[in-house]
Design an enzyme around this catalytic site. Structure first.
Site, PDB file in Angstrom:
ATOM      1  N   ASP A   1      30.671  56.249 -65.109  1.00  0.00           N
ATOM      2  CA  ASP A   1      32.300  56.665 -65.038  1.00  0.00           C
ATOM      3  C   ASP A   1      32.633  58.090 -64.638  1.00  0.00           C
ATOM      4  O   ASP A   1      33.202  58.330 -63.897  1.00  0.00           O
ATOM      5  CB  ASP A   1      33.009  56.260 -66.552  1.00  0.00           C
ATOM      6  CG  ASP A   1      32.161  57.266 -67.752  1.00  0.00           C
ATOM      7  OD1 ASP A   1      31.070  57.336 -67.518  1.00  0.00           O
ATOM      8  OD2 ASP A   1      33.061  57.326 -68.761  1.00  0.00           O
TER       9      ASP A   1
ATOM     10  N   LYS B   1      24.979  53.983 -67.831  1.00  0.00           N
ATOM     11  CA  LYS B   1      25.736  54.183 -68.921  1.00  0.00           C
ATOM     12  C   LYS B   1      24.826  54.179 -70.177  1.00  0.00           C
ATOM     13  O   LYS B   1      24.729  53.120 -71.060  1.00  0.00           O
ATOM     14  CB  LYS B   1      26.892  53.043 -69.272  1.00  0.00           C
ATOM     15  CG  LYS B   1      28.134  53.112 -68.254  1.00  0.00           C
ATOM     16  CD  LYS B   1      28.867  54.491 -68.641  1.00  0.00           C
ATOM     17  CE  LYS B   1      29.806  53.897 -69.605  1.00  0.00           C
ATOM     18  NZ  LYS B   1      30.756  54.886 -70.142  1.00  0.00           N
TER      19      LYS B   1
ATOM     20  N   ASP C   1      27.703  48.603 -56.756  1.00  0.00           N
ATOM     21  CA  ASP C   1      28.766  47.767 -55.787  1.00  0.00           C
ATOM     22  C   ASP C   1      29.947  48.761 -56.075  1.00  0.00           C
ATOM     23  O   ASP C   1      30.726  48.849 -55.161  1.00  0.00           O
ATOM     24  CB  ASP C   1      28.734  46.541 -56.638  1.00  0.00           C
ATOM     25  CG  ASP C   1      29.786  45.463 -55.868  1.00  0.00           C
ATOM     26  OD1 ASP C   1      29.959  45.478 -54.609  1.00  0.00           O
ATOM     27  OD2 ASP C   1      30.630  44.937 -56.415  1.00  0.00           O
TER      28      ASP C   1
ATOM     29  N   TYR D   1      24.149  40.646 -61.899  1.00  0.00           N
ATOM     30  CA  TYR D   1      24.210  39.911 -60.892  1.00  0.00           C
ATOM     31  C   TYR D   1      23.504  38.417 -61.024  1.00  0.00           C
ATOM     32  O   TYR D   1      23.775  37.601 -60.327  1.00  0.00           O
ATOM     33  CB  TYR D   1      24.012  40.324 -59.379  1.00  0.00           C
ATOM     34  CG  TYR D   1      25.050  41.204 -58.898  1.00  0.00           C
ATOM     35  CD1 TYR D   1      25.643  42.331 -59.149  1.00  0.00           C
ATOM     36  CD2 TYR D   1      25.554  40.556 -57.606  1.00  0.00           C
ATOM     37  CE1 TYR D   1      26.960  42.922 -58.744  1.00  0.00           C
ATOM     38  CE2 TYR D   1      26.784  41.366 -56.848  1.00  0.00           C
ATOM     39  CZ  TYR D   1      27.326  42.433 -57.817  1.00  0.00           C
ATOM     40  OH  TYR D   1      28.404  43.032 -57.204  1.00  0.00           O
TER      41      TYR D   1
ATOM     42  N   ASP E   1      31.955  51.161 -52.770  1.00  0.00           N
ATOM     43  CA  ASP E   1      33.207  51.003 -52.148  1.00  0.00           C
ATOM     44  C   ASP E   1      33.896  52.354 -52.362  1.00  0.00           C
ATOM     45  O   ASP E   1      34.655  52.708 -51.325  1.00  0.00           O
ATOM     46  CB  ASP E   1      33.970  49.930 -53.106  1.00  0.00           C
ATOM     47  CG  ASP E   1      33.913  48.631 -52.270  1.00  0.00           C
ATOM     48  OD1 ASP E   1      32.924  48.197 -51.709  1.00  0.00           O
ATOM     49  OD2 ASP E   1      34.976  47.900 -52.714  1.00  0.00           O
TER      50      ASP E   1
HETATM   51  C1  IPM Z   1      28.740  43.655 -51.552  1.00  0.00           C
HETATM   52  C2  IPM Z   1      29.719  42.703 -51.883  1.00  0.00           C
HETATM   53  C3  IPM Z   1      28.953  41.586 -52.480  1.00  0.00           C
HETATM   54  C4  IPM Z   1      28.143  42.276 -53.730  1.00  0.00           C
HETATM   55  C5  IPM Z   1      29.761  40.356 -52.780  1.00  0.00           C
HETATM   56  C6  IPM Z   1      30.102  39.691 -51.138  1.00  0.00           C
HETATM   57  C7  IPM Z   1      29.001  39.180 -53.210  1.00  0.00           C
HETATM   58  O1  IPM Z   1      30.848  43.135 -52.598  1.00  0.00           O
HETATM   59  O2  IPM Z   1      28.010  43.601 -50.788  1.00  0.00           O
HETATM   60  O3  IPM Z   1      28.900  44.938 -51.878  1.00  0.00           O
HETATM   61  O4  IPM Z   1      28.995  42.187 -54.859  1.00  0.00           O
HETATM   62  O5  IPM Z   1      27.403  42.663 -53.842  1.00  0.00           O
HETATM   63 MG    MG Z   2      30.884  45.301 -52.880  1.00  0.00          MG
END
Ligand code: IPM
Ligand code: MG
Length: 369
Positions: A227, A194, A251, A143, A255
């Site tokens: 993975d 990884k 990240d 990042y 999700d």
């Molecule tokens: C998160 C989001 C952010 C990230 C974006 C909005 C920059 O996806 O907080 O997970 O990638 O960290």
């Molecule tokens: Mg995210």
């Protein structure tokens, strides 16, 4: 009476302002009922700040964030600002807050509340009772790593590149957060990278292993490739207690983990800095759902993740465990009553943002009576 606590509220874009408005009602409720008062200020970030001020976050807002005891963040971004270029992305607001306030530990819990066990796309017997915590490093890795950019090669082609890198200090401090949390939970940490492909991944594994041997031998530590972790999260998510991982893998995996719980609209997060010599610790709290431009402005967004982020704020920034629990219990009660927003599979009977807010306030009244 305790001293006033300084709260900076940054609703942002999309559904951010809608779910934040409901959360402010919860804050006002607490203000009325409890022996605590918040000094609240609110400001623009993301696309809203680009429109008003030409930048995703101003230096003045950054200063207000530094001065605050805690920050409650909504979400940023949307198609309206997609074409402004890499240096004018709404997302810069959250990335700059994380980086400049050194908010390195992003705590992303994934818990399945009993009333929602059928909202998951996975079978109830796989997710029932799930309670895992992802600790995502949030100020390093790809990042922010340099060099990064796009260059033109001698043959006229272009080449885009980013850099993944982690120092000993960066790995150790986020791993410590994971080990400390594990001691208060199931006492198990899975470190994810990884190491089979990336030099920085192997270094991550060695660094966590050494720290564990030195300071946390009482905690059960295992290592997993990212993975495989993605696969295991879907196969048998309850094998995990605390997952510690890098910015980019965290990240992705958070999700994924969020959908185990039925909806992205339910999950809060906390992003914490180091405890400073003064005792102060910068901290930002945000739902993980993002700005959801597809449903923004319609009054149908689920406000619970934003409210539960406020509950985390009470817990981690102000040590108000009882009050945090109260909000969490109210959310569970509302869901147990059968109320559903669209994201929770409410279908034709789905309620909107405001009605969910009303119900939550009523549940608070009942629980506190
Ligand atoms: C998160 C989001 C952010 C990230 C974006 C909005 C920059 O996806 O907080 O997970 O990638 O960290
Ligand atoms: Mg995210």
């Amino acid at each position: 009476m305790q001293a006033n606590k300084k709260l900076l509220i940054l609703p942002g874009d999309g559904i951010g302002p809608e779910v934040m408005a409901e959360t402010r009602r919860v804050i006002e409720w607490m203000d009325r009922r409890r022996m605590v008062t918040f000094d609240i200020s609110e400001d623009l970030v993301g696309g809203a700040a680009i429109d008003a001020r030409g930048t995703p976050i101003t230096d003045a807002t950054m200063q207000a964030a530094r001065d605050a005891d805690a920050i409650l963040f909504g979400s940023v971004g949307g198609p309206k600002w997609d074409k402004l270029g890499f240096d004018l992305r709404p997302e810069i607001a959250i990335l700059r807050l994380r980086k400049e306030l050194d908010l390195f530990a992003n705590l992303r819990p994934a818990t399945v509340l009993d009333p929602l066990v059928d909202a998951s796309t996975l079978k109830p017997e796989v997710v029932r009772g799930l309670d895992l915590m992802i600790v995502r490093e949030s100020t390093g890795g790809v990042y922010f790593g340099t060099p990064r950019g796009v260059e033109t090669l001698p043959d006229g082609q272009q080449r885009g590149f980013d850099t993944e890198s982690y120092t000993t200090h960066e790995i150790e401090r986020v791993a410590r957060v994971g080990f400390e949390l594990a001691r208060k939970r199931g006492n198990r940490v899975t470190s994810v990278e990884k190491a089979n492909v990336m030099q920085s991944g192997l270094f991550w594994r060695q660094t966590v292993t050494a720290l564990h041997a030195r300071e946390y031998a009482d905690v059960a530590l295992s290592h997993m490739y990212a993975d495989n972790c993605a696969m295991q999260l879907v196969r048998n998510p309850r094998q995990f207690d605390v997952i510690v991982t890098s910015n980019i893998f965290g990240d992705l995996l958070s999700d994924l983990a969020s959908m185990l719980t039925g909806s992205l609209g339910m999950l809060p997060s906390a992003t914490l800095g180091a405890v400073q010599p003064s005792g102060k610790r910068h901290a930002l709290y945000e739902p993980i759902h993002g700005s959801a431009p597809d449903i923004a402005g319609k009054g149908v967004a689920n406000p619970l993740a934003q409210m539960l982020s406020f509950a985390m704020l009470l817990r981690y920034s102000f040590d108000m465990e009882e009050d945090a629990r109260l909000i969490e219990r109210a959310a569970t009660a509302v869901l147990a009553s059968g109320l559903r927003t669209g994201d929770l599979g409410g279908g034709a009977g789905a309620v909107g943002t405001r009605a969910m807010g009303d119900a939550l306030l009523r549940a608070l009244d009942t629980l506190a009576a």
